[in-house]
Design a protein around this motif. Sequence first.
Motif: not given
Length: 128
Positions: A8-9, A18-24, A27-43
């Motif tokens: 899981r991402i 990269a971040v201090k906690s798994r809940s954080l 949050k950044i994944v859901v906010a759209g600030r992470v891309r996997i192979n140029r595609d936004k990670a949705a969840q």
Amino acid sequence: MVGEGRQRIDKWLFFSRAVKSRSLAAKIVVAGRVRINRDKAAQASDLVKPGDVLTITLEGRILVWKVVNCGTRRGPADEARLLYEDMSPAPTPKGGAVPDAIPALREAGSGRPTKRERRQTDRLLGDD
């Protein structure tokens, strides 16, 4: 785990420090600030595998990391660095002038304009 060699991402971001906690991380994944192979990670449950390239936006920084391994725990920083290969661009210098900018022409050592010079400049430009 769904597939062997996948993770899981949100867990991977936490294990790689990269971040201090798994809940954080979630949050950044859901906010759209992470891309996997140029595609936004949705969840947060999206899966990453070795070979994937992650683009992460954190606090004005852009991190480009290639996943090398899946993590098993959040260990020390030396252990976390083994999970990715850093492909990030070099950071831009803060407060630095644009290299192509033309500097203002002024006599060396003349300092700031006086009040009289400023009024003359205003009159010349028509800013009365």
